[in-house]
Design an enzyme around this catalytic site. Structure first.
Site, PDB file in Angstrom:
ATOM      1  N   VAL A 143      46.661 106.026 -41.735  1.00 14.64           N
ATOM      2  CA  VAL A 143      46.018 106.012 -40.414  1.00 14.64           C
ATOM      3  C   VAL A 143      44.498 105.888 -40.563  1.00 14.64           C
ATOM      4  CG1 VAL A 143      45.603 107.312 -38.293  1.00 14.64           C
ATOM      5  CG2 VAL A 143      47.871 107.333 -39.318  1.00 14.64           C
TER       6      VAL A 143
ATOM      7  N   TYR B 256      52.214 116.219 -57.500  1.00 16.74           N
ATOM      8  CA  TYR B 256      52.192 116.745 -56.131  1.00 16.74           C
ATOM      9  C   TYR B 256      53.591 117.182 -55.693  1.00 16.74           C
ATOM     10  CZ  TYR B 256      51.123 116.835 -51.096  1.00 16.74           C
ATOM     11  OH  TYR B 256      50.954 117.198 -49.784  1.00 16.74           O
TER      12      TYR B 256
HETATM   13  N1  NAD Z   1      47.920 116.042 -43.814  1.00 14.42           N
HETATM   14  C1  NAD Z   1      49.203 115.821 -43.995  1.00 14.42           C
HETATM   15  O1  NAD Z   1      49.750 114.867 -43.413  1.00 14.42           O
HETATM   16  C2  NAD Z   1      50.008 116.730 -44.882  1.00 14.42           C
HETATM   17  C3  NAD Z   1      51.365 116.419 -45.059  1.00 14.42           C
HETATM   18  C4  NAD Z   1      52.133 117.251 -45.878  1.00 14.42           C
HETATM   19  C5  NAD Z   1      51.576 118.373 -46.459  1.00 14.42           C
HETATM   20  N2  NAD Z   1      50.259 118.655 -46.270  1.00 14.42           N
HETATM   21  C6  NAD Z   1      49.723 119.857 -46.933  1.00 14.42           C
HETATM   22  O2  NAD Z   1      48.821 120.543 -46.098  1.00 14.42           O
HETATM   23  C7  NAD Z   1      47.748 121.078 -46.864  1.00 14.42           C
HETATM   24  C8  NAD Z   1      46.418 120.610 -46.307  1.00 14.42           C
HETATM   25  O3  NAD Z   1      46.365 119.185 -46.343  1.00 14.42           O
HETATM   26  P1  NAD Z   1      45.146 118.345 -45.729  1.00 14.42           P
HETATM   27  O4  NAD Z   1      45.707 117.103 -45.190  1.00 14.42           O
HETATM   28  O5  NAD Z   1      44.333 119.229 -44.874  1.00 14.42           O
HETATM   29  O6  NAD Z   1      44.378 117.961 -47.075  1.00 14.42           O
HETATM   30  P2  NAD Z   1      42.836 118.170 -47.470  1.00 14.42           P
HETATM   31  O7  NAD Z   1      42.657 117.522 -48.804  1.00 14.42           O
HETATM   32  O8  NAD Z   1      41.951 117.756 -46.357  1.00 14.42           O
HETATM   33  O9  NAD Z   1      42.746 119.744 -47.615  1.00 14.42           O
HETATM   34  C9  NAD Z   1      43.067 120.456 -48.791  1.00 14.42           C
HETATM   35  C10 NAD Z   1      42.001 121.512 -48.997  1.00 14.42           C
HETATM   36  O10 NAD Z   1      42.331 122.300 -50.156  1.00 14.42           O
HETATM   37  C11 NAD Z   1      41.142 122.459 -50.927  1.00 14.42           C
HETATM   38  N3  NAD Z   1      41.555 122.698 -52.320  1.00 14.42           N
HETATM   39  C12 NAD Z   1      42.171 121.842 -53.168  1.00 14.42           C
HETATM   40  N4  NAD Z   1      42.408 122.445 -54.336  1.00 14.42           N
HETATM   41  C13 NAD Z   1      41.951 123.724 -54.222  1.00 14.42           C
HETATM   42  C14 NAD Z   1      41.921 124.841 -55.101  1.00 14.42           C
HETATM   43  N5  NAD Z   1      42.411 124.775 -56.361  1.00 14.42           N
HETATM   44  N6  NAD Z   1      41.380 126.004 -54.663  1.00 14.42           N
HETATM   45  C15 NAD Z   1      40.852 126.089 -53.397  1.00 14.42           C
HETATM   46  N7  NAD Z   1      40.848 125.057 -52.522  1.00 14.42           N
HETATM   47  C16 NAD Z   1      41.402 123.891 -52.940  1.00 14.42           C
HETATM   48  C17 NAD Z   1      40.380 121.170 -50.735  1.00 14.42           C
HETATM   49  O11 NAD Z   1      39.015 121.265 -51.050  1.00 14.42           O
HETATM   50  C18 NAD Z   1      40.625 120.913 -49.242  1.00 14.42           C
HETATM   51  O12 NAD Z   1      39.674 121.574 -48.435  1.00 14.42           O
HETATM   52  C19 NAD Z   1      47.985 120.641 -48.305  1.00 14.42           C
HETATM   53  O13 NAD Z   1      48.605 121.707 -49.010  1.00 14.42           O
HETATM   54  C20 NAD Z   1      48.939 119.487 -48.183  1.00 14.42           C
HETATM   55  O14 NAD Z   1      49.762 119.375 -49.300  1.00 14.42           O
HETATM   56  C21 NAD Z   1      49.462 117.838 -45.502  1.00 14.42           C
END
Ligand code: NAD
Length: 292
Positions: free
Chosen positions: A191, A148
């Site tokens: 959380v 990651y």
């Molecule tokens: N939520 C947080 O606190 C947080 C913090 C830092 C970074 N992020 C980044 O924000 C983004 C969204 O995070 P989130 O919390 O909504 O996570 P999440 O897992 O709910 O959402 C990720 C989405 O990407 C889709 N996905 C994964 N691999 C894929 C692929 N190869 N092709 C198409 N779709 C794919 C999943 O099905 C999912 O709907 C991510 O890139 C994550 O790294 C989130």
């Protein structure tokens, strides 16, 4: 001809953050194409949007090329919780790296603006607090979180190389811990973990002694930051930290969840996972200065 609506792709649009972003963009008058392979995303997350003519959902894995016509791309696709991104680490790196190459290629062809959901994990286990964007991080390249962390770092490299080499209009946001409705109940993030355990009356699992801190941002505030960053002048590329700079210790969070849910759950200690950072807090001076 009537004014043309902006067409926007949100990859990972059926996930936690993506579904909130899709809602916000449609509310702002755009047409949204949600691209998701439903690895961690769920159709329920976008169920209220599916009947709308402004919304379209496409099952697609971004490690494969995509040919569509859009004006802006928000690249959020990637599993975000350790349980999910460590389930198939090779696929996680492919999603970050090959997925970025595919989306950047699309942006290049269309001359579209492209936003990258990067992460505070690019700072690894930081030895500087709070972390400004200039901090280069302390990441273990061969540990279980590397798929990651290093995947996201490589994606940032690709964004900046496309910017320098092809003058792409890029926006890179480093997202810190965010919470809110539609977090996956079983994704192991602290959380949702604590709330689910408290509601079930199950033991609240506290990793380490609970003095490690995190800074939690509410999803609506984060999505504000996304939209403002995308609307900023093209000279603003980031990387820019987005999050809440107020730190909470994990033991404090556990206590707050127990209090607010009125739960009888007891706190039980567990050993700290490998490479788990002890402190994580954004320096958001840049976001305050540029995005207000
Ligand atoms: N939520 C947080 O606190 C947080 C913090 C830092 C970074 N992020 C980044 O924000 C983004 C969204 O995070 P989130 O919390 O909504 O996570 P999440 O897992 O709910 O959402 C990720 C989405 O990407 C889709 N996905 C994964 N691999 C894929 C692929 N190869 N092709 C198409 N779709 C794919 C999943 O099905 C999912 O709907 C991510 O890139 C994550 O790294 C989130």
């Amino acid at each position: 001809m009537s004014s043309v609506r902006r067409r926007i792709i949100v990859t990972g649009g059926a996930g936690f953050l993506g579904s909130h972003l899709c809602e916000r963009l449609i509310g702002g008058g755009a047409d949204v194409l949600c691209v998701d392979n439903y690895f961690t995303g769920r159709k329920e997350n976008v169920a209220s949007l599916l009947p709308l003519p402004q919304f379209e959902a496409m099952r697609h894995d971004i490690t494969h090329p995509l040919f569509v016509e859009v004006d802006e791309i928000y690249n959020l696709a990637c599993p975000a919780s350790p349980i999910h991104y460590q389930f198939d680490p090779v696929q996680t790196t492919k999603t970050s790296v090959i997925g970025a190459i595919n989306m950047l290629g699309l942006a290049k062809r269309l001359k579209a603006r492209i936003f990258q959901a990067s992460t505070s994990e690019v700072y690894g286990d930081p030895n500087l607090h709070p972390q400004p964007e200039s901090y280069r991080g302390n990441v273990n390249p061969i540990g279980p979180r590397a798929c990651y962390d290093e995947g996201k770092r490589c994606a940032e490299t690709l964004f900046f190389d496309y910017f320098r080499q092809h003058q792409l209009k890029i926006r890179v946001a480093r997202i810190f811990n965010t919470y809110g409705p539609r977090m996956h109940p079983n994704d192991g993030r602290v959380v949702s973990n604590f709330i689910v355990q408290a509601l079930r009356g199950a033991p609240i699992t506290l990793y380490g002694d609970g003095t490690q801190t995190r800074a939690f941002c509410y999803v609506d505030d984060l999505v504000d930051g996304f939209v403002k960053l995308m609307a900023a002048p093209d000279t603003i590329t980031g990387p820019i930290n987005l999050g809440n700079p107020v730190e909470t210790s994990i033991v404090e969070l556990a206590g707050l969840v127990i209090e607010l849910t009125g739960s009888r759950s007891k706190i039980v200690p567990r050993s700290l996972p490998v490479d788990d950072p002890v402190q994580r807090c954004p320096d958001i001076t840049e976001a305050e200065r540029i995005l207000g």
